[in-house]
Design a protein around this motif. Structure first.
Motif, PDB file in Angstrom:
ATOM      1  N   GLU A   1       0.807  -1.225   0.000  1.00 34.47           N
ATOM      2  CA  GLU A   1       0.000   0.000   0.000  1.00 34.47           C
ATOM      3  C   GLU A   1       0.841   1.278   0.000  1.00 34.47           C
ATOM      4  O   GLU A   1       0.655   2.163  -0.837  1.00 34.47           O
ATOM      5  CB  GLU A   1      -0.954   0.012   1.194  1.00 34.47           C
ATOM      6  CG  GLU A   1      -1.845   1.239   1.224  1.00 34.47           C
ATOM      7  CD  GLU A   1      -2.919   1.162   2.290  1.00 34.47           C
ATOM      8  OE1 GLU A   1      -3.763   2.080   2.336  1.00 34.47           O
ATOM      9  OE2 GLU A   1      -2.919   0.186   3.085  1.00 34.47           O
ATOM     10  N   ASP A   2       1.775   1.385   0.918  1.00 33.71           N
ATOM     11  CA  ASP A   2       2.592   2.601   1.002  1.00 33.71           C
ATOM     12  C   ASP A   2       3.421   2.799  -0.263  1.00 33.71           C
ATOM     13  O   ASP A   2       3.581   3.925  -0.746  1.00 33.71           O
ATOM     14  CB  ASP A   2       3.507   2.549   2.224  1.00 33.71           C
ATOM     15  CG  ASP A   2       2.741   2.645   3.536  1.00 33.71           C
ATOM     16  OD1 ASP A   2       1.563   3.064   3.500  1.00 33.71           O
ATOM     17  OD2 ASP A   2       3.311   2.301   4.592  1.00 33.71           O
ATOM     18  N   GLU A   3       3.942   1.704  -0.793  1.00 30.95           N
ATOM     19  CA  GLU A   3       4.759   1.786  -2.007  1.00 30.95           C
ATOM     20  C   GLU A   3       3.930   2.274  -3.190  1.00 30.95           C
ATOM     21  O   GLU A   3       4.395   3.105  -3.987  1.00 30.95           O
ATOM     22  CB  GLU A   3       5.364   0.418  -2.318  1.00 30.95           C
ATOM     23  CG  GLU A   3       6.222   0.398  -3.570  1.00 30.95           C
ATOM     24  CD  GLU A   3       6.771  -0.992  -3.867  1.00 30.95           C
ATOM     25  OE1 GLU A   3       7.405  -1.152  -4.932  1.00 30.95           O
ATOM     26  OE2 GLU A   3       6.573  -1.918  -3.039  1.00 30.95           O
TER      27      GLU A   3
ATOM     28  N   ILE B   1      -0.705   1.118 -10.986  1.00 30.33           N
ATOM     29  CA  ILE B   1      -1.410  -0.158 -10.846  1.00 30.33           C
ATOM     30  C   ILE B   1      -0.735  -1.243 -11.677  1.00 30.33           C
ATOM     31  O   ILE B   1      -0.575  -2.389 -11.217  1.00 30.33           O
ATOM     32  CB  ILE B   1      -2.893   0.012 -11.232  1.00 30.33           C
ATOM     33  CG1 ILE B   1      -3.632   0.814 -10.139  1.00 30.33           C
ATOM     34  CG2 ILE B   1      -3.566  -1.343 -11.451  1.00 30.33           C
ATOM     35  CD1 ILE B   1      -5.060   1.181 -10.507  1.00 30.33           C
ATOM     36  N   LEU B   2      -0.293  -0.904 -12.876  1.00 30.70           N
ATOM     37  CA  LEU B   2       0.345  -1.925 -13.707  1.00 30.70           C
ATOM     38  C   LEU B   2       1.704  -2.335 -13.139  1.00 30.70           C
ATOM     39  O   LEU B   2       2.060  -3.518 -13.156  1.00 30.70           O
ATOM     40  CB  LEU B   2       0.486  -1.434 -15.145  1.00 30.70           C
ATOM     41  CG  LEU B   2       0.896  -2.500 -16.162  1.00 30.70           C
ATOM     42  CD1 LEU B   2       0.009  -3.742 -16.075  1.00 30.70           C
ATOM     43  CD2 LEU B   2       0.877  -1.935 -17.582  1.00 30.70           C
ATOM     44  N   LEU B   3       2.450  -1.366 -12.610  1.00 28.67           N
ATOM     45  CA  LEU B   3       3.726  -1.719 -11.967  1.00 28.67           C
ATOM     46  C   LEU B   3       3.476  -2.573 -10.723  1.00 28.67           C
ATOM     47  O   LEU B   3       4.214  -3.541 -10.461  1.00 28.67           O
ATOM     48  CB  LEU B   3       4.496  -0.454 -11.599  1.00 28.67           C
ATOM     49  CG  LEU B   3       5.134   0.313 -12.761  1.00 28.67           C
ATOM     50  CD1 LEU B   3       5.779   1.606 -12.262  1.00 28.67           C
ATOM     51  CD2 LEU B   3       6.169  -0.542 -13.490  1.00 28.67           C
ATOM     52  N   GLY B   4       2.461  -2.233  -9.960  1.00 29.87           N
ATOM     53  CA  GLY B   4       2.115  -3.046  -8.793  1.00 29.87           C
ATOM     54  C   GLY B   4       1.727  -4.454  -9.183  1.00 29.87           C
ATOM     55  O   GLY B   4       2.102  -5.438  -8.521  1.00 29.87           O
ATOM     56  N   THR B   5       0.980  -4.570 -10.277  1.00 28.83           N
ATOM     57  CA  THR B   5       0.595  -5.889 -10.781  1.00 28.83           C
ATOM     58  C   THR B   5       1.824  -6.690 -11.188  1.00 28.83           C
ATOM     59  O   THR B   5       1.930  -7.896 -10.909  1.00 28.83           O
ATOM     60  CB  THR B   5      -0.356  -5.740 -11.981  1.00 28.83           C
ATOM     61  OG1 THR B   5      -1.490  -4.963 -11.597  1.00 28.83           O
ATOM     62  CG2 THR B   5      -0.817  -7.101 -12.480  1.00 28.83           C
ATOM     63  N   ALA B   6       2.760  -6.026 -11.850  1.00 27.45           N
ATOM     64  CA  ALA B   6       4.003  -6.701 -12.251  1.00 27.45           C
ATOM     65  C   ALA B   6       4.742  -7.243 -11.029  1.00 27.45           C
ATOM     66  O   ALA B   6       5.261  -8.370 -11.052  1.00 27.45           O
ATOM     67  CB  ALA B   6       4.895  -5.733 -13.028  1.00 27.45           C
TER      68      ALA B   6
ATOM     69  N   GLU C   1      -6.926   7.209  -3.143  1.00 25.36           N
ATOM     70  CA  GLU C   1      -5.816   6.302  -3.457  1.00 25.36           C
ATOM     71  C   GLU C   1      -6.040   4.872  -2.976  1.00 25.36           C
ATOM     72  O   GLU C   1      -5.242   3.987  -3.316  1.00 25.36           O
ATOM     73  CB  GLU C   1      -4.516   6.870  -2.887  1.00 25.36           C
ATOM     74  CG  GLU C   1      -4.088   8.124  -3.645  1.00 25.36           C
ATOM     75  CD  GLU C   1      -2.876   8.813  -3.047  1.00 25.36           C
ATOM     76  OE1 GLU C   1      -2.039   9.320  -3.808  1.00 25.36           O
ATOM     77  OE2 GLU C   1      -2.766   8.852  -1.794  1.00 25.36           O
ATOM     78  N   ARG C   2      -7.115   4.611  -2.254  1.00 29.48           N
ATOM     79  CA  ARG C   2      -7.443   3.221  -1.919  1.00 29.48           C
ATOM     80  C   ARG C   2      -7.734   2.411  -3.185  1.00 29.48           C
ATOM     81  O   ARG C   2      -7.658   1.175  -3.180  1.00 29.48           O
ATOM     82  CB  ARG C   2      -8.635   3.171  -0.970  1.00 29.48           C
ATOM     83  CG  ARG C   2      -8.339   3.687   0.429  1.00 29.48           C
ATOM     84  CD  ARG C   2      -9.570   3.661   1.300  1.00 29.48           C
ATOM     85  NE  ARG C   2     -10.580   4.603   0.826  1.00 29.48           N
ATOM     86  CZ  ARG C   2     -11.815   4.706   1.348  1.00 29.48           C
ATOM     87  NH1 ARG C   2     -12.184   3.885   2.326  1.00 29.48           N
ATOM     88  NH2 ARG C   2     -12.664   5.615   0.869  1.00 29.48           N
TER      89      ARG C   2
END
Length: 391
Positions: A11-13, A109-114, A368-369
């Motif tokens: 979350e923080d990242e 979101i896409l980087l988080g998914t990666a 941002e949630r």
């Protein structure tokens, strides 16, 4: 560790990443710092990539058990020429450029998914491509026009994407069957008259009168030629003519936008404009020429792609929070990709409805949630597709 737990740990990242991209927006075809930041992040994850479409890139994640079934997940990365007025501590540091359409959210979101899927690499049974696409906001010359023809993209059996939506409350999402967003075409109208003195109009051919008549005639197209149950828009949005009060100009220039969900009506629009121009030209004695510019076609979700996504949505949002949001007359160049595809509208609206400014507003911001839910959706979608393929 379950997907939800992996995402919650980020979350923080995710918030930090999103705020970085928000503070450092770049316009279409100039997203080079954004591209570099994405590359650095992917390098840390050990995910290989190739630069694509000038300032974009395509990354590929394939685990030891991944098959040759390939799913593509796309995010647009450009910003808008808007002066930000949010007053947020992470507001744009580039005067006159702002992430006012949520592409900073899409990148994050896409980087988080990666990152989530990279951590699950040994479990993956499909190959995942991450498409970071530039220049979505360029209507005619948009990034998808070129990225869609990349061999790595054409190999994808299906594509998925999302668009953060500030009017939908956070915790809710819309994944419709069929049309989602309109075609977004533009047109120009050039009127050639005969200039002269404003006190002697009988010696002129007035392009302003001809232009006004054209605008009025165009209003009857949607009201009298299009099925009233079918959404359609023909709007003249600029009218330029003349420089002073006592001179009738020799020419005028109008421009506007044409919107529809119907491929048939879209193909008819150029001819309709020419017909109206001929009629008005005949009555006004002016020479009228029209030019039609095709932008993104209608965004139409593939039924099979939506079936998979709906199951993922129920896991992430809960069945009661998956809705059919109203059709959108805005355009989206995700529609240009030839692959079977589905676009989700991800709720990013604040609990306080007065803070839900629309896309392209200088006050635009999101709850941002939604970042966590977007990552979870993409990851769950991959899992659901794997289940389908294993049957």
């Amino acid at each position: 560790m379950e997907i939800k737990e992996r995402v919650r740990a980020m979350e923080d990242e995710l918030v930090e990443l999103r705020r970085y991209f928000h503070a450092h927006p770049e316009p279409s075809w100039k997203e080079f710092n954004t591209q570099k930041k994405i590359m650095t992040y992917l390098d840390e994850l050990g995910i290989p990539y190739v630069p694509s479409t000038t300032s974009g890139l395509v990354a590929t994640l394939k685990g030891p058990h991944s098959s040759d079934h390939i799913i593509g997940i796309r995010a647009d990365i450009d910003a808008l020429p808007i002066k930000e007025e949010t007053g947020a501590p992470y507001a744009s540091e580039k005067e006159g450029t702002m992430h006012a359409c949520g592409h900073d959210t899409h990148i994050t979101i896409l980087l988080g998914t990666a990152k989530v899927l990279a951590a699950m690499k040994d479990e993956l049974t499909v190959t995942v491509r991450f498409l970071f696409q530039p220049a979505e906001e360029e209507i005619a010359n948009s990034g998808a026009t070129y990225m869609k023809d990349e061999p790595l993209v054409k190999e994808c059996e299906r594509l998925i994407a999302l668009h953060i939506w500030s009017k939908i409350p956070v915790g809710t999402a819309s994944l419709r069957y069929g049309p989602v967003m309109s075609a977004a075409d533009t047109f120009d109208v050039y009127i050639e008259g005969k200039g002269g003195h404003g006190a002697l109009p009988h010696q002129t051919i007035d392009p302003i009168v001809a232009g006004a008549e054209f605008v009025n005639a165009l209003q009857t197209v949607v009201s009298r030629e299009v099925n009233p149950l079918e959404p359609a828009v023909l709007s003249v949005t600029t009218f330029q003519a003349g420089t002073t009060s006592n001179v009738i100009p020799a020419s005028a220039h109008l421009s506007g936008t044409a919107r529809t969900f119907s491929p048939t009506l879209r193909e008819a629009y150029p001819g309709i404009l020419r017909r109206v121009a001929r009629g008005v030209g005949e009555t006004s004695r002016a020479k009228i020429r029209t030019e039609y510019h095709f932008g993104p076609p209608p965004t139409i979700n593939d039924a099979a792609c939506v079936d998979t996504g709906r199951r993922a949505c129920e896991t992430v949002f809960g069945k009661d929070h998956v809705v059919d949001w109203e059709l959108q007359m805005g355009g989206e160049d995700f529609a240009k990709y030839d692959n079977p595809k589905a676009l989700l509208l991800l709720g990013g609206g604040f609990a306080d409805a007065s803070r839900r400014y629309p896309q392209h507003s200088p006050h635009y911001d999101i709850d941002e949630r939604a970042l966590l839910l977007g990552v979870e959706y993409f990851a769950e979608y991959v899992r659901e597709w794997e289940k389908e393929l294993s049957k």
